[in-house]
Design a protein around this motif. Structure first.
Motif, PDB file in Angstrom:
ATOM      1  N   UNK B 186       0.715  -1.481   0.152  1.00  0.00           N
ATOM      2  CA  UNK B 186       0.211   0.214   0.154  1.00  0.00           C
ATOM      3  C   UNK B 186       0.320   1.412  -0.148  1.00  0.00           C
ATOM      4  N   UNK B 190       0.763   4.115  -2.969  1.00  0.00           N
ATOM      5  CA  UNK B 190       0.282   5.694  -3.030  1.00  0.00           C
ATOM      6  C   UNK B 190       1.562   6.389  -3.058  1.00  0.00           C
ATOM      7  N   UNK B 196       0.689   7.101   6.824  1.00  0.00           N
ATOM      8  CA  UNK B 196      -0.556   7.372   5.766  1.00  0.00           C
ATOM      9  C   UNK B 196      -1.787   6.106   6.413  1.00  0.00           C
ATOM     10  N   UNK B 199      -3.235   7.985   9.117  1.00  0.00           N
ATOM     11  CA  UNK B 199      -4.023   8.816   8.586  1.00  0.00           C
ATOM     12  C   UNK B 199      -4.872   8.847   7.677  1.00  0.00           C
ATOM     13  N   UNK B 200      -4.347   8.228   6.964  1.00  0.00           N
ATOM     14  CA  UNK B 200      -5.763   8.659   5.296  1.00  0.00           C
ATOM     15  C   UNK B 200      -6.997   7.473   5.575  1.00  0.00           C
ATOM     16  N   UNK B 202      -8.899   6.730   4.138  1.00  0.00           N
ATOM     17  CA  UNK B 202      -9.582   5.499   2.855  1.00  0.00           C
ATOM     18  C   UNK B 202      -8.384   4.373   2.461  1.00  0.00           C
ATOM     19  N   UNK B 203      -6.779   5.027   2.527  1.00  0.00           N
ATOM     20  CA  UNK B 203      -6.016   3.902   2.870  1.00  0.00           C
ATOM     21  C   UNK B 203      -6.257   2.776   3.707  1.00  0.00           C
ATOM     22  N   UNK B 205      -8.860   1.317   5.355  1.00  0.00           N
ATOM     23  CA  UNK B 205      -9.586   0.760   4.914  1.00  0.00           C
ATOM     24  C   UNK B 205      -9.242   0.280   4.553  1.00  0.00           C
ATOM     25  N   UNK B 206      -8.480   0.035   3.027  1.00  0.00           N
ATOM     26  CA  UNK B 206      -7.913  -0.496   2.648  1.00  0.00           C
ATOM     27  C   UNK B 206      -6.775  -1.319   2.999  1.00  0.00           C
ATOM     28  N   UNK B 272      -8.464  -8.541  -2.582  1.00  0.00           N
ATOM     29  CA  UNK B 272      -7.309  -7.182  -2.555  1.00  0.00           C
ATOM     30  C   UNK B 272      -6.312  -7.698  -2.587  1.00  0.00           C
TER      31      UNK B 272
END
Lengths: 293, 293
Positions: B186, B190, B196, B199-200, B202-203, B205-206, B272
């Protein structure tokens, strides 16, 4: 004919430059500065070769003119605010947005609604300049019944800017949606031009899986749609997808209207679509772009 | 003690610099130039503060010395060629590779095999310089039974470079594998530092979905492992993962040994993991890096 165009992004400008050669074109924009520039300088498209003059208006002031057709060329993400304006009820309105999430809203409108897909590549340079980066066709279909559509389309059609009638809007939009859901998020995530979907065999494997999920959900033949995706990736191989461009320029993307629409339609999990939506949101977050909705 | 180290990447250099302070360290490298440099200048690690001298040898010339322990610090992708050399059968060999794909090969070997995980951050600057970017622990467990392991570990252990014994090598490697399969691909895809992942959102969740797939496959508690992933992402938040570094420097990544191992172990589809393996291969292709295997 008298043509109104709302939204002077790359597609709106391209339409204005080509149609403005033979028709009376009025454009509707948000900013006074933009209106002034367009009024004074017209629109210059490299492939047309000379500036095309247009009448420019502020969108907030409504529609002083009556038009034979009113073209809405804003992005899907800006559509809701445009739909708040009251359009003349006797004028057909042509919507050029990606995705299919807006169709239900159009069915309720008092005016004849048409939808179109623009198979051109265009790149806005500034308020007055647009590049025609890929030649194609504009396809138009009616959402609500309309007797005049064929007549108007044949007036807009020109040998070097073909405009074609499509009998089935769902068929037309679904094919475009599948192409977009495969090419747009992948080129954005991997930061590559459209052609890499074919030339990078690992990306191609991912693209195929995304296409399979979309076809399963929308009940389409995988073989036929995959063929279309490959064709378009090949003919636009040097182009950047609209989503990739939006991301690079720090704008919100249309991922929710494209991939999100398909994910919402599906009754089974679509892991690749889900991954890509999250990935595009994650990239937008990294770029400080507000997530829509 | 007399310690041999094969492979002078960032981890091999870090081990040599810290262990070389109190032990007689021999390093084995591939290139004459590298051997000469190390022989003349020793290894300089910022956190140790002075050059540490080592005996340098060419790997192809075999093992002229007997060692109390021989540490293999090459990448997973370079392990096969190292295993072709014949190691002394009475010397314990400590393997520090990511992943678990190599364990089966170790069971067949005539020498005592140990495995270790290095929870340090290290960054190689050149043949002689390494930065210690994150302080941690080296954990060691035996794969094949070995009476001497605890005695040797306690000799290597030092208050500012802790080396700890772990009773269960599978447990230890599995946890490390799960952390790697979440954080490494990941952060590489990205292009972000480890933090991250947290902190991100959406990341995150992945990352959670990737962790779930791994825990399901390896039969581990999601809650416990996810907690570990979050902890490590937080304590190394400013660091770049090893895979991200490999990608940036155009080297082959360990994605097949990490994510590929989990995908191969699973009897159900892991979308995934499959997506991420394809994505890392796609990025390597874009960078012109040969795909392994």
């Amino acid at each position: 004919m008298n043509v109104g165009i709302i939204g002077m992004g790359s597609i709106g400008m391209l339409m204005a430059a080509y149609l403005g050669r033979y028709h009376n074109v009025h454009v509707y924009v948000r900013r006074e500065e933009q209106k002034e520039k367009l009024y004074q300088e017209g629109i210059y498209c490299d492939a047309v070769g000379h500036p095309v003059s247009v009448e420019a208006h502020l969108l907030e002031e409504g529609f002083p003119q009556s038009h034979d057709v009113l073209i809405v060329a804003v992005k899907q993400t800006g559509l809701d605010s445009v739909l708040d304006y009251s359009f003349p009820s006797n004028t057909p309105v042509l919507f050029l947005q990606n995705g299919m999430g807006h169709i239900e809203k159009l069915l309720e409108r008092p005016y004849p609604s048409w939808v179109g897909v623009v198979e051109h590549g265009a790149l806005k340079q500034d308020y007055c300049h647009v590049l025609h980066t890929g030649k194609g066709v504009v396809r138009i279909a009616s959402v609500t019944k309309d007797e005049n559509i064929k007549k108007i389309i044949s007036s807009l059609n020109h040998y070097d800017f073909p405009v074609e009638y499509e009998p089935d809007y769902k068929e037309m939009l679904t094919s475009k949606l599948i192409v977009n859901t495969v090419i747009n998020p992948l080129t954005t995530l991997f930061q590559v031009n459209n052609g890499h979907i074919i030339s990078n065999s690992y990306l191609r494997e991912i693209a195929e899986a995304v296409c399979r999920e979309a076809c399963l959900t929308l009940n389409r033949s995988f073989e036929k749609e995959w063929e279309r995706v490959l064709n378009i990736a090949e003919t636009t191989s040097e182009n950047q997808s609209s989503m990739f461009k939006d991301m690079m320029e720090g704008r919100q993307t249309e991922v929710d209207a494209i991939s999100g629409y398909i994910l919402k339609k599906s009754r089974t999990p679509l892991p690749y679509h889900q991954f890509l939506i999250r990935a595009i949101h994650a990239l937008q977050w990294e770029k400080g772009v507000r997530i829509h909705g």
